[in-house]
Structure formats: structure tokens, C-alpha cells
Design a protein around this motif. Structure first.
Motif, mmCIF file in Angstrom:
data_model
loop_
_atom_site.group_PDB
_atom_site.id
_atom_site.type_symbol
_atom_site.label_atom_id
_atom_site.label_comp_id
_atom_site.label_asym_id
_atom_site.label_seq_id
_atom_site.Cartn_x
_atom_site.Cartn_y
_atom_site.Cartn_z
ATOM 1 N N ASN A 195 0.854 -1.181 0.000
ATOM 2 C CA ASN A 195 0.000 0.000 0.000
ATOM 3 C C ASN A 195 0.897 1.240 0.000
ATOM 4 O O ASN A 195 1.678 1.458 0.931
ATOM 5 C CB ASN A 195 -0.916 -0.001 1.223
ATOM 6 C CG ASN A 195 -1.897 1.156 1.214
ATOM 7 O OD1 ASN A 195 -1.541 2.275 1.576
ATOM 8 N ND2 ASN A 195 -3.134 0.893 0.809
ATOM 9 N N THR B 102 -6.266 7.972 -2.132
ATOM 10 C CA THR B 102 -4.874 7.616 -1.862
ATOM 11 C C THR B 102 -4.734 6.416 -0.930
ATOM 12 O O THR B 102 -3.660 5.824 -0.858
ATOM 13 C CB THR B 102 -4.120 8.809 -1.248
ATOM 14 O OG1 THR B 102 -4.792 9.226 -0.050
ATOM 15 C CG2 THR B 102 -4.064 9.971 -2.228
ATOM 16 N N HIS B 103 -5.784 6.073 -0.205
ATOM 17 C CA HIS B 103 -5.723 4.946 0.736
ATOM 18 C C HIS B 103 -5.816 3.584 0.038
ATOM 19 O O HIS B 103 -5.592 2.557 0.673
ATOM 20 C CB HIS B 103 -6.845 5.042 1.771
ATOM 21 C CG HIS B 103 -6.777 6.277 2.612
ATOM 22 N ND1 HIS B 103 -5.738 6.548 3.473
ATOM 23 C CD2 HIS B 103 -7.632 7.333 2.711
ATOM 24 C CE1 HIS B 103 -5.944 7.711 4.077
ATOM 25 N NE2 HIS B 103 -7.081 8.199 3.636
ATOM 26 N N ASN B 104 -6.142 3.565 -1.234
ATOM 27 C CA ASN B 104 -6.331 2.271 -1.904
ATOM 28 C C ASN B 104 -5.484 2.087 -3.149
ATOM 29 O O ASN B 104 -5.899 1.450 -4.118
ATOM 30 C CB ASN B 104 -7.820 1.987 -2.188
ATOM 31 C CG ASN B 104 -8.594 3.195 -2.711
ATOM 32 O OD1 ASN B 104 -8.209 3.814 -3.686
ATOM 33 N ND2 ASN B 104 -9.694 3.508 -2.039
ATOM 34 N N GLN C 247 0.347 4.439 0.278
ATOM 35 C CA GLN C 247 0.074 5.530 1.208
ATOM 36 C C GLN C 247 0.552 5.196 2.617
ATOM 37 O O GLN C 247 1.199 6.004 3.278
ATOM 38 C CB GLN C 247 -1.429 5.851 1.222
ATOM 39 C CG GLN C 247 -1.853 6.874 2.246
ATOM 40 C CD GLN C 247 -1.422 8.293 1.900
ATOM 41 O OE1 GLN C 247 -0.994 8.560 0.770
ATOM 42 N NE2 GLN C 247 -1.524 9.198 2.848
ATOM 43 N N HIS C 248 0.242 3.998 3.089
ATOM 44 C CA HIS C 248 0.552 3.628 4.477
ATOM 45 C C HIS C 248 1.766 2.723 4.601
ATOM 46 O O HIS C 248 2.164 2.354 5.708
ATOM 47 C CB HIS C 248 -0.681 2.997 5.121
ATOM 48 C CG HIS C 248 -1.827 3.956 5.223
ATOM 49 N ND1 HIS C 248 -1.962 4.859 6.260
ATOM 50 C CD2 HIS C 248 -2.875 4.182 4.385
ATOM 51 C CE1 HIS C 248 -3.044 5.592 6.065
ATOM 52 N NE2 HIS C 248 -3.618 5.201 4.938
ATOM 53 N N THR D 283 -6.438 2.607 6.100
ATOM 54 C CA THR D 283 -6.524 4.003 6.544
ATOM 55 C C THR D 283 -5.763 4.255 7.840
ATOM 56 O O THR D 283 -5.899 5.323 8.434
ATOM 57 C CB THR D 283 -7.991 4.457 6.691
ATOM 58 O OG1 THR D 283 -8.719 3.508 7.469
ATOM 59 C CG2 THR D 283 -8.649 4.603 5.337
ATOM 60 N N GLY D 284 -4.961 3.287 8.293
ATOM 61 C CA GLY D 284 -4.033 3.554 9.379
ATOM 62 C C GLY D 284 -4.362 2.966 10.732
ATOM 63 O O GLY D 284 -3.513 2.962 11.635
ATOM 64 N N SER E 271 -8.467 -1.224 0.827
ATOM 65 C CA SER E 271 -7.937 0.009 1.397
ATOM 66 C C SER E 271 -7.286 -0.199 2.764
ATOM 67 O O SER E 271 -7.557 -1.182 3.466
ATOM 68 C CB SER E 271 -9.064 1.044 1.569
ATOM 69 O OG SER E 271 -9.760 1.268 0.363
#
Length: 221
Positions: free
Chosen positions: A46, A196-198, A48-49, A174-175, A172
Motif C-alpha cells: 500500500n 490515496t488509501h487504496n 500511502q501507508h 486508513t491507518g 484500502s
């Protein structure tokens, strides 16, 4: 309460054999060599994360009670390998490049279960639960994910999205992070809307070389 079980020896042996027989990234560049192909075993990152898609023989203590799917920061965990499989009979021959817009199954190598989602709330964010489901790669229609990418094929260096065929959510992160017994691992869930999370990228893996026909004519597929 979470519940854990024993790993599948057969799938572990298969992964060991694949790793022993293959050297990722070796050899000269060939037509189609930068494409993700059917039958490949890989890790998904991923962007983003900065976690890799992961599963293990630990079941959710709520929702469906199926095998949990998470995100982990470690790059060397064997429980983060997934195999790209056909979303329909004959629809993804070994070595053929995966097309943008093609439906695939992602099978967790060490447990033989497929990436899956359904209308249960996820434990931490209350989005849609993502689980691993089935036996020895056999599941149901809720195991199908469409590869969303630009261009004609899924390129190894490109960020892509996975949209669930049955419910339209995107895979996804998301943190949110779990506590015991999988402390520090991130929740993976389904959520509506591309963002942006996926976005995910192919990372470490054993990539099946494109077949001669597919490599020669991949611009026409």
C-alpha cells in the motif's frame, strides 16, 4: 476474542519450492517482462501507508469470524505472499499479462484462502470487512477483484487499485492498528471511492515470465 489455528504445510512447501526455483528480477529484459502475469506469486504494497497485504491463520473475533487480513510493515514475512489467479474458467492462463479491468482472485499462499469481502463491518474503522475465505483456493463469487489501472496491462512499477466485483468497494488501508494478538498490524478493509488509501504496487515476488505469444503480442491483448 481472536482465534488461531495451524498453518498449511502443503502451501508452505509450495512457497518454498517456488522460492528455490525462481530468482526474481534475474535475466535480461524481454518484451512484457515489466508486466504482472497470471500465476505469479507476489507481495502487494500500500503506497500511502507503506504496509504489505498480509494474512495468517488468525480469525476475526467479530463480524464474519473468517480469517483476518491485515497490513504489515515487514518486507520479509512469508505470510504476505499472494498468488494471482483467474477470476473465471480459462480467463487467466499462466504467464498471460493481467489486463487493466480484468477480474482476478488473490489466493493467500500459506493458507490457500482467497481475498474476500462482504457486508460485515470491519473491526476498527467500521468500513467493510476484508477477510480470507475458502479452502485450497476454492471460494465463491465474493473473491473476485477487478484490477483498476491505466493503460492496457498491470505494470509491476505502476500503482493500481483492486475494486471488489460484488460490492464495488476498493481494497484500502486508513491507518488503524490492532492490539493483541496481532499488535501493530494495520486494518485492511473495503471502502467506496478511489483515493490515496487504496493504491497498491507489486513488490517482492516470483513473477511468471510472460508466455511467448503474450510477450510478443501484449500490445494487442
Amino acid at each position: 476474542m481472536w482465534s488461531a489455528g495451524h498453518g498449511r504445510v502443503a502451501w508452505a512447501a509450495l512457497l518454498g519450492l517456488l522460492l528455490a526455483l525462481s530468482v526474481p528480477g534475474s535475466g535480461a529484459a524481454k518484451p512484457g517482462a515489466g508486466l504482472v502475469t497470471c500465476g505469479s506469486v507476489l507481495k502487494l504494497f500500500n503506497t500511502q501507508h507503506r504496509v504489505r497485504l498480509h494474512s495468517h491463520d488468525v480469525k476475526y473475533g467479530s463480524g464474519s469470524g473468517q480469517q483476518s487480513v491485515t497490513g504489515v510493515e515487514a518486507s520479509d514475512d512469508a505470510n504476505s505472499y499472494w498468488r494471482i489467479r483467474s477470476g473465471s474458467e480459462g480467463g487467466c492462463p499462466r504467464g498471460s499479462p493481467v489486463r487493466c479491468g480484468q477480474a482476478v482472485r488473490l489466493t493467500h499462499v500459506l493458507t490457500g484462502k482467497n481475498l474476500h469481502t462482504h457486508h460485515f463491518p470491519s473491526p476498527l474503522s467500521n468500513n467493510q470487512e476484508v477477510s480470507a475465505f475458502g479452502e485450497d483456493g476454492e471460494g465463491d463469487d465474493l473473491d473476485l477483484w477487478t484490477v483498476r489501472c491505466s493503460g492496457k496491462h498491470w505494470e509491476r512499477e505502476a500503482a493500481v487499485r483492486f475494486q471488489h466485483v460484488g460490492t464495488s468497494v476498493f481494497l484500502s488501508v486508513t491507518g488503524e492498528q490492532y492490539g493483541s494478538p496481532i499488535r501493530g498490524q494495520h486494518e485492511v478493509h473495503g471502502m467506496l471511492g478511489a483515493n490515496t488509501h487504496n493504491t497498491w504496487k507489486a513488490m517482492e515476488g516470483i513473477f511468471i515470465k510472460p508466455s511467448v505469444d503474450a510477450a510478443a503480442g501484449h500490445d494487442e491483448l
